[in-house]
Design a protein around this motif. Sequence first.
Motif, PDB file in Angstrom:
ATOM      1  N   GLN A 188     -21.587 -53.805  10.891  1.00 10.55           N
ATOM      2  CA  GLN A 188     -21.856 -52.365  10.868  1.00 10.55           C
ATOM      3  C   GLN A 188     -23.119 -51.928  11.611  1.00 10.55           C
ATOM      4  N   HIS A 189     -23.784 -52.807  12.321  1.00 12.18           N
ATOM      5  CA  HIS A 189     -25.086 -52.407  12.849  1.00 12.18           C
ATOM      6  C   HIS A 189     -25.028 -51.354  13.949  1.00 12.18           C
ATOM      7  N   HIS A 190     -23.822 -50.973  14.381  1.00 10.07           N
ATOM      8  CA  HIS A 190     -23.681 -49.841  15.300  1.00 10.07           C
ATOM      9  C   HIS A 190     -22.976 -48.658  14.635  1.00 10.07           C
TER      10      HIS A 190
ATOM     11  N   SER B   8     -23.906 -49.571   4.795  1.00  7.05           N
ATOM     12  CA  SER B   8     -24.904 -50.168   3.904  1.00  7.05           C
ATOM     13  C   SER B   8     -26.315 -49.971   4.439  1.00  7.05           C
ATOM     14  N   VAL B   9     -27.294 -49.942   3.544  1.00 11.55           N
ATOM     15  CA  VAL B   9     -28.687 -49.790   3.957  1.00 11.55           C
ATOM     16  C   VAL B   9     -29.141 -50.994   4.788  1.00 11.55           C
ATOM     17  N   LEU B  10     -28.565 -52.171   4.515  1.00  8.86           N
ATOM     18  CA  LEU B  10     -28.897 -53.361   5.310  1.00  8.86           C
ATOM     19  C   LEU B  10     -28.426 -53.174   6.754  1.00  8.86           C
ATOM     20  N   SER B  11     -27.254 -52.563   6.923  1.00  8.03           N
ATOM     21  CA  SER B  11     -26.746 -52.259   8.266  1.00  8.03           C
ATOM     22  C   SER B  11     -27.683 -51.302   8.975  1.00  8.03           C
ATOM     23  N   GLN B  12     -28.200 -50.327   8.228  1.00 10.23           N
ATOM     24  CA  GLN B  12     -29.097 -49.336   8.791  1.00 10.23           C
ATOM     25  C   GLN B  12     -30.413 -49.966   9.264  1.00 10.23           C
ATOM     26  N   ILE B  13     -30.889 -50.925   8.509  1.00  8.74           N
ATOM     27  CA  ILE B  13     -32.134 -51.613   8.891  1.00  8.74           C
ATOM     28  C   ILE B  13     -31.947 -52.347  10.216  1.00  8.74           C
ATOM     29  N   VAL B  14     -30.849 -53.084  10.344  1.00  2.00           N
ATOM     30  CA  VAL B  14     -30.572 -53.791  11.595  1.00  2.00           C
ATOM     31  C   VAL B  14     -30.349 -52.781  12.723  1.00  2.00           C
ATOM     32  N   ALA B  15     -29.688 -51.672  12.415  1.00  2.00           N
ATOM     33  CA  ALA B  15     -29.417 -50.639  13.419  1.00  2.00           C
ATOM     34  C   ALA B  15     -30.697 -50.039  13.975  1.00  2.00           C
ATOM     35  N   VAL B  16     -31.631 -49.693  13.102  1.00  2.00           N
ATOM     36  CA  VAL B  16     -32.891 -49.094  13.539  1.00  2.00           C
ATOM     37  C   VAL B  16     -33.704 -50.105  14.351  1.00  2.00           C
ATOM     38  N   ALA B  17     -33.722 -51.366  13.903  1.00  2.00           N
ATOM     39  CA  ALA B  17     -34.408 -52.419  14.652  1.00  2.00           C
ATOM     40  C   ALA B  17     -33.789 -52.565  16.040  1.00  2.00           C
ATOM     41  N   ASP B  18     -32.469 -52.512  16.100  1.00  2.00           N
ATOM     42  CA  ASP B  18     -31.727 -52.659  17.352  1.00  2.00           C
ATOM     43  C   ASP B  18     -32.059 -51.536  18.333  1.00  2.00           C
ATOM     44  N   VAL B  19     -32.004 -50.292  17.862  1.00  2.00           N
ATOM     45  CA  VAL B  19     -32.261 -49.138  18.729  1.00  2.00           C
ATOM     46  C   VAL B  19     -33.711 -49.125  19.184  1.00  2.00           C
ATOM     47  N   TYR B  20     -34.623 -49.397  18.260  1.00  2.00           N
ATOM     48  CA  TYR B  20     -36.048 -49.370  18.610  1.00  2.00           C
ATOM     49  C   TYR B  20     -36.364 -50.383  19.708  1.00  2.00           C
ATOM     50  N   HIS B  21     -35.935 -51.635  19.529  1.00  2.00           N
ATOM     51  CA  HIS B  21     -36.275 -52.643  20.534  1.00  2.00           C
ATOM     52  C   HIS B  21     -35.562 -52.384  21.855  1.00  2.00           C
ATOM     53  N   ALA B  22     -34.320 -51.922  21.809  1.00  2.00           N
ATOM     54  CA  ALA B  22     -33.574 -51.657  23.039  1.00  2.00           C
ATOM     55  C   ALA B  22     -34.261 -50.588  23.885  1.00  2.00           C
ATOM     56  N   ARG B  23     -34.772 -49.551  23.236  1.00  2.00           N
ATOM     57  CA  ARG B  23     -35.378 -48.437  23.968  1.00  2.00           C
ATOM     58  C   ARG B  23     -36.816 -48.733  24.415  1.00  2.00           C
ATOM     59  N   THR B  24     -37.473 -49.675  23.752  1.00  2.00           N
ATOM     60  CA  THR B  24     -38.882 -49.961  24.092  1.00  2.00           C
ATOM     61  C   THR B  24     -39.032 -51.210  24.961  1.00  2.00           C
ATOM     62  N   SER B  25     -37.921 -51.760  25.426  1.00  2.00           N
ATOM     63  CA  SER B  25     -37.961 -52.978  26.239  1.00  2.00           C
ATOM     64  C   SER B  25     -37.422 -52.725  27.641  1.00  2.00           C
ATOM     65  N   GLU B  26     -37.941 -53.484  28.602  1.00  2.00           N
ATOM     66  CA  GLU B  26     -37.488 -53.395  29.991  1.00  2.00           C
ATOM     67  C   GLU B  26     -36.101 -54.011  30.096  1.00  2.00           C
TER      68      GLU B  26
END
Length: 368
Positions: A238-240, A258-276
């Motif tokens: 569910q991380h997307h 699930s809230v666990l899915s949301q945690i992975v989702a936010v981590a995923d979006v944050y790193h994707a947008r802040t990385s080259e």
Amino acid sequence: MKETYIKVSDLRPGIIISHDVFVNTNYPIVRKDTELSAEHLEVLYAFGVKKVKVEEQVVVKRDELQSSVGEGSVKPTAILSEIPAFKADIKSQYDNTIQNYKKELTSWRAGIRPDIAKVRSMTMPLVESFIEQKKLLPLLNEFSNSIDYMYHHSIAVGVLAAAISKQMGFPKGQTLQLGLAGVLADCGMVKINTAITEKAAFLTKNEFDEVKKHTIYSLQMVKDSPFLRQEMKLAILQHHERLDGSGYPQGVKLDKVSVLSQIVAVADVYHARTSERVHRSKESPFKVIEMIKEEEFGKFDIKVIHALEQLLGHIAIGMKVRLTNGEEGDVMFVHRDAGLRPMVKKDVDGTVLDLTTNRHLAIEKILK
């Protein structure tokens, strides 16, 4: 209660401000009913405020004021701890983890059965290093590169998911499990044609539809492992997904995510947008957190976003920062309702820039 104006030079910590203090700003630099601290006094001096309205007049000598601001008080710059001396050690540990995980995924792409226990043993020491020293988390963007982005992203998502869950008060066992789930969330990408995953240009709709299948592939690759709890396997699937139903692969919403899915989702979006990446330049971490809070409002659990902001979006008076236009300066004031958009006194000319009214700019990096 009696109110009176008092010169800023006669103020001391402990006095109560009875009215909001504005200095050509949308937000007050000091709010009504604030009990003044040494930090507040420095802000008033910096903005050239001559007098303020207080609940009662208390006059002290200037040398007493200097003493109260100096000895025994915490300087604003002390709020931000320096990156520990063992940065080189964590970089070495990080690089070794990336290379080991790259070898593992390469073997999975060739058809070797995934060994989740092996992945856990090679990645969890690094995850623990980062969550025990959360001041190191900004280094994840510095360490990442566009060439091996997929491997960097997987490890970083695991680290960030674990750090966010720890910030939210999850027990250590669950935190490490979620870290492992974060690492494995994109492992299904090895089932996608490399012509798509390594494409430098933006993907076509058909190519993106193929990429969307990676969450299902990831679940298939870990579903029989006893080293991941069932709720962690669901988080991988569910991380997307998004709370408003706009995500994939199932388009579920609200309490079905699930809230666990949301945690992975936010981590995923944050790193994707802040990385080259090969097709996109990295963005300011502070701008990305703001985007997740505002532009993506309704898609993510606000408690998860708040935890991310506490970890990676903390800005305090006295910090030396670089803006997205390359200019540097000192944070002079942090708005209570817009903490990611402080007032910055520029080094180049001493003028104060309010980022709440200069929306085209953002904090790029905290320097010290």
